[in-house]
Design a protein around this motif. Structure first.
Motif, short mmCIF file in Angstrom:
data_model
loop_
_atom_site.label_atom_id
_atom_site.label_comp_id
_atom_site.label_asym_id
_atom_site.label_seq_id
_atom_site.Cartn_x
_atom_site.Cartn_y
_atom_site.Cartn_z
N PHE A 3 16.12 5.28 -28.78
CA PHE A 3 14.65 5.24 -28.80
C PHE A 3 14.03 6.62 -29.03
CE2 PHE A 3 15.72 1.62 -25.95
CZ PHE A 3 15.29 0.61 -26.79
N GLU A 289 -0.12 -0.85 -32.49
CA GLU A 289 1.32 -0.64 -32.64
C GLU A 289 2.07 -0.92 -31.34
OE1 GLU A 289 2.25 3.17 -34.39
OE2 GLU A 289 0.52 3.00 -35.71
N VAL A 292 2.36 -4.51 -31.10
CA VAL A 292 3.43 -5.03 -31.96
C VAL A 292 4.79 -4.83 -31.28
CG1 VAL A 292 4.67 -4.68 -34.14
CG2 VAL A 292 2.18 -4.73 -34.12
N LEU A 293 4.96 -3.62 -30.69
CA LEU A 293 6.24 -3.37 -30.00
C LEU A 293 6.47 -4.40 -28.90
CD1 LEU A 293 6.39 0.53 -29.59
CD2 LEU A 293 7.65 -0.91 -31.19
N LYS A 294 5.40 -4.66 -28.15
CA LYS A 294 5.55 -5.65 -27.07
C LYS A 294 5.80 -7.03 -27.66
CE LYS A 294 3.01 -3.78 -23.18
NZ LYS A 294 2.00 -4.12 -22.19
N ALA A 295 5.10 -7.34 -28.76
CA ALA A 295 5.24 -8.67 -29.37
C ALA A 295 6.68 -8.91 -29.83
CB ALA A 295 4.28 -8.79 -30.55
N ILE A 296 7.33 -7.87 -30.34
CA ILE A 296 8.69 -8.11 -30.83
C ILE A 296 9.74 -7.99 -29.73
CG2 ILE A 296 8.14 -7.44 -33.20
CD1 ILE A 296 9.41 -4.80 -32.76
N GLY A 297 9.28 -7.78 -28.50
CA GLY A 297 10.22 -7.89 -27.38
C GLY A 297 10.39 -6.67 -26.50
N PHE A 298 9.69 -5.59 -26.80
CA PHE A 298 9.78 -4.42 -25.92
C PHE A 298 9.10 -4.76 -24.60
CE2 PHE A 298 10.83 -2.53 -29.89
CZ PHE A 298 11.57 -1.40 -29.60
N THR A 299 9.74 -4.38 -23.49
CA THR A 299 9.18 -4.71 -22.18
C THR A 299 8.09 -3.71 -21.80
OG1 THR A 299 10.76 -3.33 -21.03
CG2 THR A 299 11.40 -5.62 -21.40
N ASN A 300 7.32 -4.10 -20.78
CA ASN A 300 6.27 -3.18 -20.28
C ASN A 300 6.89 -1.84 -19.85
OD1 ASN A 300 4.25 -5.02 -20.65
ND2 ASN A 300 4.42 -5.88 -18.59
N GLN A 302 9.57 -0.43 -20.93
CA GLN A 302 9.99 0.38 -22.09
C GLN A 302 8.80 1.07 -22.74
OE1 GLN A 302 12.09 -2.85 -24.02
NE2 GLN A 302 14.05 -1.81 -23.78
N ILE A 377 -0.82 -8.21 -25.09
CA ILE A 377 -0.42 -8.26 -26.51
C ILE A 377 -1.53 -8.87 -27.37
CG2 ILE A 377 1.28 -9.14 -28.15
CD1 ILE A 377 3.23 -9.32 -25.77
N ALA A 378 -2.04 -10.01 -26.92
CA ALA A 378 -3.05 -10.71 -27.72
C ALA A 378 -4.28 -9.84 -27.92
CB ALA A 378 -3.43 -12.02 -27.04
N LEU A 381 -3.41 -6.99 -30.45
CA LEU A 381 -3.30 -7.45 -31.83
C LEU A 381 -4.65 -7.88 -32.39
CD1 LEU A 381 0.02 -9.47 -31.64
CD2 LEU A 381 -0.33 -7.18 -32.53
#
Lengths: 384, 232
Positions: A3, A289, A292-300, A302, A377-378, A381
């Motif tokens: 990372f 951004e 987006v990171l959270k949307a694709i699966g990054f945790t809070n 991270q 996230i919502a 975005l």
């Protein structure tokens, strides 16, 4: 580790802003390093002061002289182990900016009192045999490229000679080294007997006495007895521990410690605002951004770590560079040509500096990091 | 929709209410939707009808106020934030209208992002990225930054990023909304190919009837409820 690339890329996003923030942190830590060295220089004697040593000066002020006859009377006071005396000479070598301290002393009592000034037996022997002999510290000798055997002229600013001559000549008979860290090796000591006989006025007077007590636990009691011995005399004394004396001497130019704390507090508070604002702005600018990171699966957690890593990275690079530059510049020596003879970056202050680097990184990053972590996230975005 | 098809997405009696100050906005009201495995579903409807909100609920990007969202037998609306993030990383590929690529990363680094959350080695990640970029026909643009790519190319990178982990479900929010017709058609060709040749289940939000015509089924949302559906 995978990372870290992401953290590095984010810092390169606005290069100018990152560079300016880094520079401001660098300057703050450079200043910190320098002020620590200055404070240490002004308090140098305090840290190496012997717990068993007292300084006896005139009660009115340090510039008032005391009779040399006090030496024997002090030596007779119960609890006193040894006595020596020194006098401020205040001469100039070639140019007033070549400042360094010179003091006439009695060689044997002086060397016995201050074992931290280390000279060879041969040098001591030469000093005892040479009336105009002087010993100089290693740094001072290196500064003016003096060596044993050289004859050094010193221009008097206070003590003229009996014939009106203002130039005193001394033969370098030895070079002393520091027996421990913090010992000033930029001084010159010469013989009191030569000084006392040749000076035009003040004969039989000395600047102050150094007294070693037999039992450090009874130092205060001995000091009181010394002052009582000379009470109601034309030259009353003030005896105090060597550390307190040196500290009082340093405080003649102000309470450096407090001034330093005020300056550094202001600097670090400003840096906190600058770096904090930079981080907050950096996070605000890339809300989408982060979404987006959270949307694709990054945790809070991270996302929180990313932002904290960025702020710690900026603080780390800026702070460590600042401390590094400070260390290099300080290692180059006293920038004042002699006013700060013991000039180094104390290890303790360096460690505090490193802790400050980490604290600055965490404090400036924590609020934006928490905001990033709590980002929905919502919502993020939707700003697109 | 065939009655025997295995259901991948099961949205049951879902309600979504947003609060704006003291005002409550009912975006979805008692909505039911099923999406079988391998379907290419288009969600259509006017602005504010709740299309994106429904897509967000299916993708685990948001939670319903009431009702349940079950994906592949797992009730995702009850997962913790941490587990839901993990679920998204494993099962969902997202394609956005404005591509949402990270401008500081090259195309291949953008595609690599979801793989950072896996235990794959660097070499394996590289292979996956190369495959995903070749599927979208952008192997030759791997080292380019988003600003060096056209809108259509950026969207194809976005699709590569969405499919690189081989997700169960591909969710596309107006994927052609910011593209001209030609580029839009290329993206739709690509999505269709992913559905037909790779068996990807796709849910696509769109305003565009031309885009929805590529789907195997289209449902219309009006005021938070499904109003009609058409099967291609």
């Amino acid at each position: 580790m995978k990372f870290l690339y992401l953290v590095g890329c984010n810092l390169r996003r606005k290069k100018l802003r990152t560079i300016l923030t880094l520079l401001s942190i660098l300057i703050a830590f450079l200043l910190y390093g320098f002020l620590c060295a200055v404070k240490e220089a002004l308090n140098a004697g305090v840290s190496i002061a012997g717990a068993d040593r007292l300084v006896v000066r005139h009660k009115v002020s340090l510039i008032q002289l005391l009779p040399v006859s006090y030496k024997d009377r002090i030596a007779l006071i119960p609890g006193v182990d040894a006595v020596e005396h020194q006098t401020w000479f205040g001469g100039i070598y070639q140019d007033p900016k070549n400042f360094f301290a010179q003091m006439p002393v009695e060689p044997e009592p002086f060397l016995d009192m201050f074992p931290e000034f280390v000279i060879s037996a041969e040098a001591k022997e030469r000093w005892l045999k040479t009336r105009t002999g002087a010993i100089v510290g290693r740094k001072l000798a290196e500064r003016f490229k003096w060596k044993v055997g050289d004859r050094v002229p010193i221009q008097a600013t206070i003590w003229t000679q009996k014939g009106g001559e203002t130039t005193w000549e001394f033969d370098i008979v030895g070079i002393y080294d520091a027996g421990k860290k913090g010992v000033d090796t930029t001084q010159m000591f010469f013989r009191y007997d030569y000084f006392d006989e040749a000076r035009a006025f003040g004969e039989g007077q000395v600047g102050w006495y150094g007294v070693r007590v037999k039992d450090p636990a009874r130092a205060a009691e001995v000091a009181r007895k010394i002052d009582e011995e000379f009470a109601n005399s034309p030259a009353e004394t003030k005896a105090e521990p060597e550390g307190a004396f040196v500290q009082a001497f340093a405080k003649q130019v102000g309470d450096i410690g407090t001034i330093m704390v005020y300056i550094l507090s202001a600097v670090f508070f400003t840096i906190l605002l600058v770096a904090g604002n930079t981080m907050a702005q950096a996070v605000r600018e890339r809300t989408e951004e982060l979404g987006v990171l959270k949307a694709i699966g990054f945790t809070n957690a991270q996302v929180l770590s990313f932002v904290l890593a960025e702020s710690c990275f900026i603080s780390g690079i800026g702070g460590l560079s600042g401390l590094g530059f400070a260390w290099l510049l300080i290692a180059a020596g006293d920038p004042t040509n002699g006013a700060l003879p013991v000039f180094y970056f104390p290890t303790g202050n360096l460690i505090v500096g490193l802790i400050l680097v980490v604290v600055l990184g965490l404090v400036t990053g924590i609020v934006p990091a928490l905001q990033a972590m709590r980002l929905q996230i919502a919502d993020a975005l939707r700003r697109t | 929709m065939s009655e025997n098809s295995e259901i991948l997405v099961h949205v049951k009696d879902v309600e979504k209410v947003f609060r704006r100050g003291s005002e409550e906005i009912h975006v979805l009201a008692g909505l039911d939707l099923e999406v079988p495995i391998g379907e290419f579903l288009a969600l259509m409807g006017p602005s504010g009808s709740g299309k994106t909100t429904l897509l967000n609920l299916i993708g685990g990007l948001d939670r319903p106020t009431r009702g349940s969202v079950v994906i592949q037998g797992e009730r995702i609306d009850q997962l913790s934030d941490r587990r839901l993030a993990g679920w998204r990383a494993r099962h969902v590929g997202l394609v956005f209208q404005l591509y949402n690529l990270l401008p500081v990363l090259t195309a291949e680094r953008n595609v690599d992002l979801p793989l950072l959350l896996t235990n794959l080695s660097k070499a394996d990640r590289r292979k996956h990225v190369e495959t995903a970029l070749s599927v979208v026909g952008l192997s030759h643009r791997a080292k380019h930054f988003p600003r060096q790519l056209s809108g259509g190319e950026q969207q194809r990178v976005g699709i590569a990023r969405a499919i690189v982990t081989d997700p169960t479900l591909l969710l596309c929010d107006e994927p052609t909304g910011d593209l001209d017709r030609k580029a839009g058609d290329e993206i739709l060709d690509l999505l269709q190919a992913l559905n037909r040749e790779h068996g990807k289940t796709i849910v696509m939000v769109t305003h565009d009837p031309h885009a929805s015509a590529r789907a195997t089924r289209t449902v219309h949302l009006t005021k938070g409820q499904l109003s009609s559906e058409a099967i291609a």
